[in-house]
Design a protein around this motif. Structure first.
Motif, PDB file in Angstrom:
ATOM      1  N   CYS A  66      -1.674  -1.165   7.738  1.00 16.48           N
ATOM      2  CA  CYS A  66      -2.803  -1.613   7.115  1.00 16.48           C
ATOM      3  C   CYS A  66      -3.889  -2.235   8.099  1.00 16.48           C
ATOM      4  O   CYS A  66      -3.637  -2.307   9.196  1.00 16.48           O
ATOM      5  CB  CYS A  66      -2.753  -2.542   5.904  1.00 16.48           C
ATOM      6  SG  CYS A  66      -1.708  -4.160   6.382  1.00 16.48           S
ATOM      7  N   GLU A  68      -6.619  -5.527   8.311  1.00 18.34           N
ATOM      8  CA  GLU A  68      -7.272  -6.752   7.865  1.00 18.34           C
ATOM      9  C   GLU A  68      -8.311  -6.891   8.145  1.00 18.34           C
ATOM     10  O   GLU A  68      -8.826  -7.395   9.478  1.00 18.34           O
ATOM     11  CB  GLU A  68      -6.075  -7.959   8.124  1.00 18.34           C
ATOM     12  CG  GLU A  68      -4.837  -7.877   7.651  1.00 18.34           C
ATOM     13  CD  GLU A  68      -3.932  -9.118   8.006  1.00 18.34           C
ATOM     14  OE1 GLU A  68      -4.516 -10.280   7.890  1.00 18.34           O
ATOM     15  OE2 GLU A  68      -2.787  -8.926   8.272  1.00 18.34           O
ATOM     16  N   ASP A 122      -4.118  -8.206  -1.354  1.00 18.45           N
ATOM     17  CA  ASP A 122      -4.057  -9.443  -0.781  1.00 18.45           C
ATOM     18  C   ASP A 122      -4.672  -9.485   0.791  1.00 18.45           C
ATOM     19  O   ASP A 122      -4.456  -9.951   1.426  1.00 18.45           O
ATOM     20  CB  ASP A 122      -2.712  -9.957  -0.492  1.00 18.45           C
ATOM     21  CG  ASP A 122      -2.637 -11.631  -0.222  1.00 18.45           C
ATOM     22  OD1 ASP A 122      -3.385 -12.174  -0.925  1.00 18.45           O
ATOM     23  OD2 ASP A 122      -1.614 -12.006  -0.023  1.00 18.45           O
ATOM     24  N   ARG A 124      -5.586  -6.946   2.371  1.00 15.59           N
ATOM     25  CA  ARG A 124      -5.212  -5.975   3.453  1.00 15.59           C
ATOM     26  C   ARG A 124      -5.490  -4.454   2.760  1.00 15.59           C
ATOM     27  O   ARG A 124      -5.153  -4.362   1.448  1.00 15.59           O
ATOM     28  CB  ARG A 124      -3.776  -5.957   3.781  1.00 15.59           C
ATOM     29  CG  ARG A 124      -3.314  -7.119   4.622  1.00 15.59           C
ATOM     30  CD  ARG A 124      -1.888  -7.176   4.915  1.00 15.59           C
ATOM     31  NE  ARG A 124      -1.211  -7.545   3.550  1.00 15.59           N
ATOM     32  CZ  ARG A 124      -0.917  -8.753   3.194  1.00 15.59           C
ATOM     33  NH1 ARG A 124      -1.233  -9.941   4.046  1.00 15.59           N
ATOM     34  NH2 ARG A 124      -0.156  -9.190   2.026  1.00 15.59           N
ATOM     35  N   TYR A 126      -4.939  -0.472   3.025  1.00 14.38           N
ATOM     36  CA  TYR A 126      -3.782   0.340   3.239  1.00 14.38           C
ATOM     37  C   TYR A 126      -4.108   2.134   2.679  1.00 14.38           C
ATOM     38  O   TYR A 126      -5.117   2.013   1.967  1.00 14.38           O
ATOM     39  CB  TYR A 126      -2.613   0.392   2.423  1.00 14.38           C
ATOM     40  CG  TYR A 126      -1.753  -0.872   2.379  1.00 14.38           C
ATOM     41  CD1 TYR A 126      -0.604  -1.062   3.394  1.00 14.38           C
ATOM     42  CD2 TYR A 126      -2.221  -2.175   1.841  1.00 14.38           C
ATOM     43  CE1 TYR A 126       0.257  -2.183   3.496  1.00 14.38           C
ATOM     44  CE2 TYR A 126      -1.536  -3.113   2.250  1.00 14.38           C
ATOM     45  CZ  TYR A 126      -0.251  -3.262   2.950  1.00 14.38           C
ATOM     46  OH  TYR A 126       0.413  -4.597   2.921  1.00 14.38           O
ATOM     47  N   TRP A 131       1.179   2.168   1.776  1.00 14.72           N
ATOM     48  CA  TRP A 131       1.337   0.960   0.741  1.00 14.72           C
ATOM     49  C   TRP A 131       2.591   1.217   0.061  1.00 14.72           C
ATOM     50  O   TRP A 131       3.438   0.553  -0.214  1.00 14.72           O
ATOM     51  CB  TRP A 131       0.118   0.758  -0.266  1.00 14.72           C
ATOM     52  CG  TRP A 131       0.481   0.239  -1.449  1.00 14.72           C
ATOM     53  CD1 TRP A 131       0.455   0.786  -2.544  1.00 14.72           C
ATOM     54  CD2 TRP A 131       0.895  -1.041  -1.578  1.00 14.72           C
ATOM     55  NE1 TRP A 131       1.050  -0.034  -3.533  1.00 14.72           N
ATOM     56  CE2 TRP A 131       1.322  -1.254  -3.078  1.00 14.72           C
ATOM     57  CE3 TRP A 131       1.187  -2.358  -0.852  1.00 14.72           C
ATOM     58  CZ2 TRP A 131       1.490  -2.361  -3.810  1.00 14.72           C
ATOM     59  CZ3 TRP A 131       1.668  -3.380  -1.492  1.00 14.72           C
ATOM     60  CH2 TRP A 131       1.792  -3.419  -2.780  1.00 14.72           C
ATOM     61  N   SER A 612       0.962  -5.661   8.853  1.00 16.89           N
ATOM     62  CA  SER A 612       1.498  -5.166   7.793  1.00 16.89           C
ATOM     63  C   SER A 612       1.806  -6.294   6.773  1.00 16.89           C
ATOM     64  O   SER A 612       1.415  -7.430   6.975  1.00 16.89           O
ATOM     65  CB  SER A 612       2.975  -5.039   8.453  1.00 16.89           C
ATOM     66  OG  SER A 612       4.060  -5.098   7.670  1.00 16.89           O
ATOM     67  N   GLY A 613       2.074  -5.640   5.675  1.00 17.91           N
ATOM     68  CA  GLY A 613       2.273  -6.836   4.561  1.00 17.91           C
ATOM     69  C   GLY A 613       3.779  -7.398   4.139  1.00 17.91           C
ATOM     70  O   GLY A 613       4.083  -8.005   3.310  1.00 17.91           O
ATOM     71  N   HIS A 616       4.974 -10.780   4.469  1.00 17.05           N
ATOM     72  CA  HIS A 616       4.139 -11.607   3.819  1.00 17.05           C
ATOM     73  C   HIS A 616       4.705 -11.545   2.253  1.00 17.05           C
ATOM     74  O   HIS A 616       4.922 -10.577   1.664  1.00 17.05           O
ATOM     75  CB  HIS A 616       2.694 -11.540   3.713  1.00 17.05           C
ATOM     76  CG  HIS A 616       2.248 -11.484   5.155  1.00 17.05           C
ATOM     77  ND1 HIS A 616       2.061 -12.666   5.824  1.00 17.05           N
ATOM     78  CD2 HIS A 616       1.760 -10.657   5.912  1.00 17.05           C
ATOM     79  CE1 HIS A 616       1.733 -12.573   7.079  1.00 17.05           C
ATOM     80  NE2 HIS A 616       1.364 -11.167   7.301  1.00 17.05           N
TER      81      HIS A 616
END
Length: 621
Positions: A66, A68, A122, A124, A126, A131, A612-613, A616
């Motif tokens: 992704c 940010e 959140d 980010r 994608y 995602w 990357s998520g 998190h």
């Protein structure tokens, strides 16, 4: 035009904002074309949204899942740095984010419209495909971390642990064995040479002994070369187990992940085994997991039976997959899903439990890190640890201290002939031994000579690349009269690197071998373990190239007696902490680094950043 050419080109017909970023090199023509096509299909004309889409596309090509937006201006990709000038017309961040949230191209939140090509979660952004893959990995791993494994005989498990790990100082190997029996997922990590792969055999012996019935086990790795090493290590270690345990483990075969999942004609991302057609195995072990992309990991997790155990093995500090994602690193770094280490595990191996808060937190997620190094000595190990922890001053002190295990050839900028005299001596020495064994038809000796020394570089092309250094080594060998120009392409002693998978011969991209005399007037190429080489006639070989030098990425997972690393200038975007760490830890006995202080500092102080998520927590979780 090739993709590479499109990357280097200026996009024709680009909108003004996209064109300015394209001309500055922050995004490629390919990124522009994809973003503008999405805009046309989705009815979006706001250039700020299309710029965000182009950055998301660029991020995936550079290894991120992704983008940010708050960090886009100083973001560094996995394979090339994106360091656009601050003079570029970056949209004001609040307005930029608001435009993306209001766009018909963007699904917002966990339950946004699945028909939209972009997803905002959140902070980010994608491409929706990635995602969905990340969400699969998160959901499957969370479920497995929270679920105890079935079918374990507690008394048999305790007895097996004592029998297979009799030493009081098992360096958490006993902990790994117990965790894999009691948990649905175990992540076995540690630096190179800490015995991860050989621990797998003992771990399998524990599982077989503790399980009420027979176990169907699959061993896999992302590449054919890694699968062959896994199979060899497990079989070798299993042979040294108590007879009953050795018989249970047997002689398991390993395959690539693609082969395990089942090739599907016409698709490189979909497989025969999936959510509706699960793999039949009770235990799946994956080695070199750092090289597994997000896409491939999501496909594997979908294909596993809910009751199956999964054991992921690898070093999160090494170079990650060439495709998008740094899944192993994310899984090791993420906060605990449950926050609790199972009481049954604590009771079973209380004396092996880690005491530090980070290690206990990781163990709650099934992560066990091995720390004792068997491959190299404390000197190389100390250097590797300083690199891993980002301590540039300590890295330079260790390099300059030298000694019998480390050699640092410090250069100002350009690498001169004098600076690589030691590299030349090692290359010629290994080449001489290789040629002598090949002429004698000694496949084992030739393969052993192939592992005496390896020249590693960062780039494939250019003055600091593989092609240049391969030509340099060939020139050195010719001057030393080691070459064999009169024998043609398949000269005896030619080191080979396979560059394409070939299931018919059992050779895979990344395998290395050597041409040897067949003692019958011809030649044959030898690959694999020196003790049991795989011999293939040249006409049956897949695509190969001469391998006097190799990129660090290609060398990942291998080990050599002596390693020479020739670093590019400090301006190279490929200089990263992971590249230096991976290169240094390929050496069993001696590592030589040729480069400038600036290049060392840049590498140590620049960890790869893959957005990357996965590591998190989800919003609201």
């Amino acid at each position: 035009m090739t993709v590479e050419g499109l990357d280097a080109a200026v996009a024709v017909g680009a909108l003004p904002l996209l064109r300015s970023f394209n001309e500055a090199g922050a995004i490629s023509a390919a990124d522009v074309h994809v973003a503008q096509r999405l805009g046309r299909l989705g009815g979006e004309s706001d250039e700020r949204v299309l710029l965000a889409a182009a950055l998301a596309v660029r991020g995936v090509r550079a290894g991120s899942v992704c983008v940010e937006l708050t960090e886009a201006a100083d973001w560094t990709g996995a394979d090339e740095a994106i360091e656009p000038s601050s003079d570029l017309p970056w949209p004001p961040i609040e307005e930029w984010m608001a435009a993306c949230l209001a766009s018909p191209l963007v699904a917002v939140g966990l339950d946004g419209d699945p028909r939209r090509p972009l997803r905002w979660v959140d902070g980010r952004l994608y491409l929706d495909r990635y995602w969905r893959q990340e969400r699969v990995v998160r959901a499957e791993m969370d479920s497995r971390v929270a679920r105890a494994a079935d079918g374990v005989d507690g008394e048999a498990l305790a007895a097996a642990l004592e029998r297979i790990f009799p030493s009081a100082s098992s360096d958490r190997q006993r902990l790994a064995g117990a965790a894999s029996a009691l948990r649905s997922v175990t992540v076995l990590t540690g630096g190179p040479g800490t015995g991860k792969t050989t621990t797998v055999a003992k771990l399998l012996a524990v599982l077989h002994a503790a399980h009420a019935g027979p176990l169907r086990v699959a061993l896999a790795a992302p590449t054919g070369k890694a699968a062959a090493r896994l199979q060899e290590a497990v079989r070798l270690e299993a042979a040294g187990l108590p007879a009953e345990d050795a018989a249970r483990v047997g002689q398991p075969a390993a395959s690539t992940l693609h082969r395990l999942l089942g090739w599907k004609p016409g698709s490189s991302t979909r497989f025969r085994h999936d959510r509706s057609n699960h793999l039949p195995h009770d235990v799946v072990v994956v080695d070199e997991t750092s090289m597994v992309s997000l896409t491939l990991m999501s496909r594997l997790l979908e294909a596993l039976r809910p009751q199956a155990r999964l054991v992921l093995v690898g070093d999160p500090d090494q170079l990650a997959s060439v495709e998008a994602g740094a899944v192993l690193g994310d899984l090791v770094a993420r906060p605990p899903v449950t926050g609790v280490v199972p009481a049954a595990l604590v009771a079973l191996v209380r004396g092996d439990m880690p005491t530090s808060a980070p290690d206990l937190s990781a163990l709650a997620n099934g992560v066990v890190r091995l720390e004792r190094v068997f491959r190299h000595g404390a000197v190389i190990g100390g250097l590797a640890e300083a690199v891993r922890e980002g301590r540039a001053d300590d890295v330079l002190v260790a390099l300059r201290a030298g000694g019998s295990e480390i050699e640092f050839v410090e250069v100002a900028d350009e690498v001169t002939d004098g600076a690589v005299a030691g590299v030349r001596a090692d290359a010629v020495g290994a080449g001489t031994a290789l040629r002598a064994s090949a002429l004698a038809g000694d496949a084992r000796g030739a393969l052993e000579a192939l592992e005496r020394h390896r020249l590693l570089v960062a780039h494939r092309r250019g003055p600091a690349g593989v092609i240049r250094w391969t030509q340099e080594v060939e020139h050195w060998l010719a001057e030393a009269e080691v070459g064999a120009a009169d024998e043609g392409e398949w000269y005896r002693g030619r080191p080979l690197l396979v560059t394409a998978n070939d299931r018919d011969t059992g050779l895979y991209n990344g395998d290395t071998g050597v041409v040897v005399d067949d003692l019958r007037g011809g030649v044959v190429a030898a690959f694999g373990a020196p003790e049991k080489p795989l011999l293939v006639r040249p006409h049956r070989l897949p695509a190969v190239q001469t391998v006097h030098a190799m990129t660090v990425h290609r060398g990942q997972g291998s080990q050599f007696s002596r390693v020479s690393l020739v670093l590019p200038p400090a301006t190279s975007p490929l200089l990263t902490r992971e590249l230096l760490y991976t290169a240094v830890t390929r050496a069993r006995q001696v590592v030589r680094v040729v480069g400038s202080e600036d290049a060392i500092r840049v590498a140590v102080e620049r960890p790869v950043r893959r957005a990357s998520g996965l590591r998190h927590p989800l919003p609201g979780a």
